[in-house]
Scaffold this motif. Structure first.
Motif, short mmCIF file in Angstrom:
data_model
loop_
_atom_site.label_atom_id
_atom_site.label_comp_id
_atom_site.label_asym_id
_atom_site.label_seq_id
_atom_site.Cartn_x
_atom_site.Cartn_y
_atom_site.Cartn_z
N ALA A 23 -1.91 2.57 0.73
CA ALA A 23 -3.06 3.32 0.22
C ALA A 23 -4.25 3.19 1.16
CB ALA A 23 -3.44 2.85 -1.18
N ASP A 24 -4.50 1.99 1.64
CA ASP A 24 -5.60 1.77 2.58
C ASP A 24 -5.40 2.54 3.88
OD1 ASP A 24 -6.94 0.11 0.80
OD2 ASP A 24 -6.20 -1.74 1.73
N ARG A 67 3.12 -3.49 1.41
CA ARG A 67 2.66 -3.37 0.03
C ARG A 67 2.04 -1.99 -0.17
NH1 ARG A 67 -1.46 -8.03 -0.85
NH2 ARG A 67 -2.29 -6.91 0.93
N LEU A 68 2.22 -1.41 -1.34
CA LEU A 68 1.67 -0.08 -1.62
C LEU A 68 0.15 -0.07 -1.52
CD1 LEU A 68 4.02 1.33 -4.39
CD2 LEU A 68 4.22 1.43 -1.90
N ARG A 69 -0.47 -1.18 -1.83
CA ARG A 69 -1.93 -1.31 -1.67
C ARG A 69 -2.31 -1.10 -0.20
NH1 ARG A 69 -3.28 -6.92 -3.29
NH2 ARG A 69 -2.60 -6.05 -5.26
N ASP A 70 -1.51 -1.65 0.71
CA ASP A 70 -1.79 -1.49 2.14
C ASP A 70 -1.50 -0.06 2.61
OD1 ASP A 70 -2.57 -4.16 2.29
OD2 ASP A 70 -0.52 -4.82 2.71
N GLN A 115 1.94 5.31 -5.39
CA GLN A 115 3.04 5.04 -6.32
C GLN A 115 3.73 6.34 -6.72
OE1 GLN A 115 0.91 2.96 -9.39
NE2 GLN A 115 1.20 0.96 -8.43
N THR A 155 -5.51 6.65 -3.21
CA THR A 155 -5.44 5.57 -4.18
C THR A 155 -4.04 4.97 -4.24
OG1 THR A 155 -4.82 7.00 -6.03
CG2 THR A 155 -7.21 6.70 -5.61
N GLU A 156 -3.97 3.75 -4.72
CA GLU A 156 -2.68 3.09 -4.88
C GLU A 156 -1.82 3.85 -5.90
OE1 GLU A 156 -0.82 -1.34 -5.81
OE2 GLU A 156 -2.98 -1.11 -5.57
N ARG A 157 -2.46 4.39 -6.91
CA ARG A 157 -1.73 5.18 -7.92
C ARG A 157 -1.09 6.43 -7.28
NH1 ARG A 157 -2.16 4.76 -13.41
NH2 ARG A 157 -1.38 6.51 -14.60
#
Length: 118
Positions: free
Chosen positions: A33-34, A28-31, A44, A39-41
């Motif tokens: 980013a972490d 996942r893009l959230r992961d 993206q 940032t997730e943005r």
């Protein structure tokens, strides 16, 4: 305790995102980013740029995306333009057993497509 991200690194966030996608095509893009520390943005935007540059293909699988990294392509900058994505991934992810085809891909960069502007 949170891992402190250094003020600078030798590789770009684009490379870091590419490493994450190569290690886990369904991450996942959230992961991402972490892991990268952005940032997730920003992730993206980088994924969109990698897709526009033909370095990855995004595939929709139900509600999730998966990513195909095109390892045969060459890097963009003239200094490293003689190296393929497979060679970069092989160098950085060599000790990572999650992507077992990396060494095999890195062995045959001669069949790779080199960009015209490099």
């Amino acid at each position: 305790m949170a891992h402190r991200v250094p003020d600078w690194t030798f590789l770009t966030n684009h490379a870091h995102v590419l490493f994450c996608l190569a290690q886990d095509s369904e991450i996942r893009l959230r992961d991402v980013a972490d892991r990268v520390g952005i940032t997730e943005r920003a992730v993206q935007r980088i994924v969109t740029e990698l897709e526009t540059g033909a370095y990855i293909t995004r595939q929709r699988n139900g509600r999730r995306n998966s990513y195909i990294v095109h390892k045969q392509l060459f890097l963009r900058h003239p200094i490293e333009g003689h190296c393929s994505v497979a060679e970069l991934l092989g160098l950085i992810l060599a000790g990572d057993t999650r992507d077992s085809d990396l060494p095999a891909s890195a062995e045959n960069p001669a069949s790779a497509e080199k960009p015209a502007d490099v």
